[in-house]
Design a protein around this motif. Structure first.
Motif, mmCIF file in Angstrom:
data_model
loop_
_atom_site.group_PDB
_atom_site.id
_atom_site.type_symbol
_atom_site.label_atom_id
_atom_site.label_comp_id
_atom_site.label_asym_id
_atom_site.label_seq_id
_atom_site.Cartn_x
_atom_site.Cartn_y
_atom_site.Cartn_z
ATOM 1 N N SER A 188 26.561 91.024 24.890
ATOM 2 C CA SER A 188 25.367 91.191 24.060
ATOM 3 C C SER A 188 24.759 92.582 24.244
ATOM 4 O O SER A 188 24.167 93.139 23.318
ATOM 5 N N ALA A 189 24.892 93.138 25.445
ATOM 6 C CA ALA A 189 24.389 94.488 25.705
ATOM 7 C C ALA A 189 25.465 95.539 25.452
ATOM 8 O O ALA A 189 25.173 96.638 24.958
ATOM 9 N N PHE A 190 26.701 95.217 25.781
ATOM 10 C CA PHE A 190 27.796 96.176 25.693
ATOM 11 C C PHE A 190 28.064 96.650 24.276
ATOM 12 O O PHE A 190 28.184 97.863 24.024
ATOM 13 N N ASP A 191 28.156 95.738 23.333
ATOM 14 C CA ASP A 191 28.533 96.110 21.970
ATOM 15 C C ASP A 191 27.561 97.118 21.337
ATOM 16 O O ASP A 191 27.996 98.146 20.816
ATOM 17 N N PRO A 192 26.252 96.875 21.353
ATOM 18 C CA PRO A 192 25.347 97.854 20.729
ATOM 19 C C PRO A 192 25.331 99.206 21.435
ATOM 20 O O PRO A 192 25.311 100.252 20.776
#
Length: 230
Positions: A188-192
């Protein structure tokens, strides 16, 4: 934001940036900081990533200029402790990751759950939805997004499938995810964050690529409340 932390925001945000932008472990980040003369343990870096990663990612999403109304959806298999899970992913036509959701199944109920989460986060219904020929998508769409134009063809969905590649790289680097919750939190944090610092270089001239990166670095400093020393 950084009150009661021994290290300043510049160092904290830099470590979070390193971990989510490049395929590094916490120990790799610790070594890189030591090379720069900064002694910080990998456990501390892990705590910073867990505490600030999602906060930063939420702000990065708000910095996006727009999300297109053509969405590509796909799912990939993730094995966690010998159990098979499915990572559902949606990207828009510009390659922006809209949302991810890790689930045990890829049936109609799982598709409906993902659609509802996706619509709640984006706040609008797309004009077109593209995915492969998994029947769960069509059944769920009829109940959740009946007005959306639906295109089902494997060849049309390369954008979503290609978006899985960076996840596979990190999954191998981390020697698989440790739990469903840990995987969901990380992705959830990595992609953006990763996407923010990886504009489509192959579509840009060197001049425009560097210009875009400079602007994104500036955005990151605003997001993380860090100012450059004069």
């Amino acid at each position: 934001m950084y009150s009661r932390h021994r290290f300043p925001g510049e160092i904290i945000s830099y470590c979070v940036w390193l971990y989510y932008t490049f395929p590094l472990s916490y120990r790799d980040s610790e070594k890189m900081m030591l090379y720069r003369g900064i002694e910080v343990t990998y456990e501390t870096i892990r705590e910073w990533c867990q505490k600030f990663g999602q906060q930063y990612a939420n702000q990065v999403r708000r910095k996006r200029s727009y999300v297109t109304d053509k969405w590509h959806l796909d799912e990939m298999v993730v094995t966690i402790k010998r159990q098979q899970y499915y990572l559902w992913r949606a990207v828009d036509s510009e390659g922006n990751v809209l949302d991810v959701l890790l689930q045990r199944h890829r049936d109609t109920e799982a598709a409906k759950r993902f659609f509802r989460k996706l619509l709640k986060k984006q706040g609008f219904v797309p004009h077109v939805m593209v995915n492969d020929k998994l029947k769960s998508y069509e059944a769920a769409k009829k109940q959740v997004m009946p007005s959306v134009e639906h295109r089902q063809h494997k060849g049309l969905n390369n954008r979503a499938e290609n978006s899985h590649q960076s996840t596979r790289v990190r999954e191998r680097r981390m020697r698989r995810f440790k739990s469903p919750g840990q995987a969901q939190r990380f992705l959830s944090a990595f992609d953006p964050i990763r996407r923010h610092f990886h504009p489509r270089q192959h579509q840009l001239s060197a001049k425009h690529y560097r210009k875009q990166l400079r602007q994104r670095f500036k955005d990151w400093r605003e997001i993380t409340d860090v100012k450059i020393a004069a």
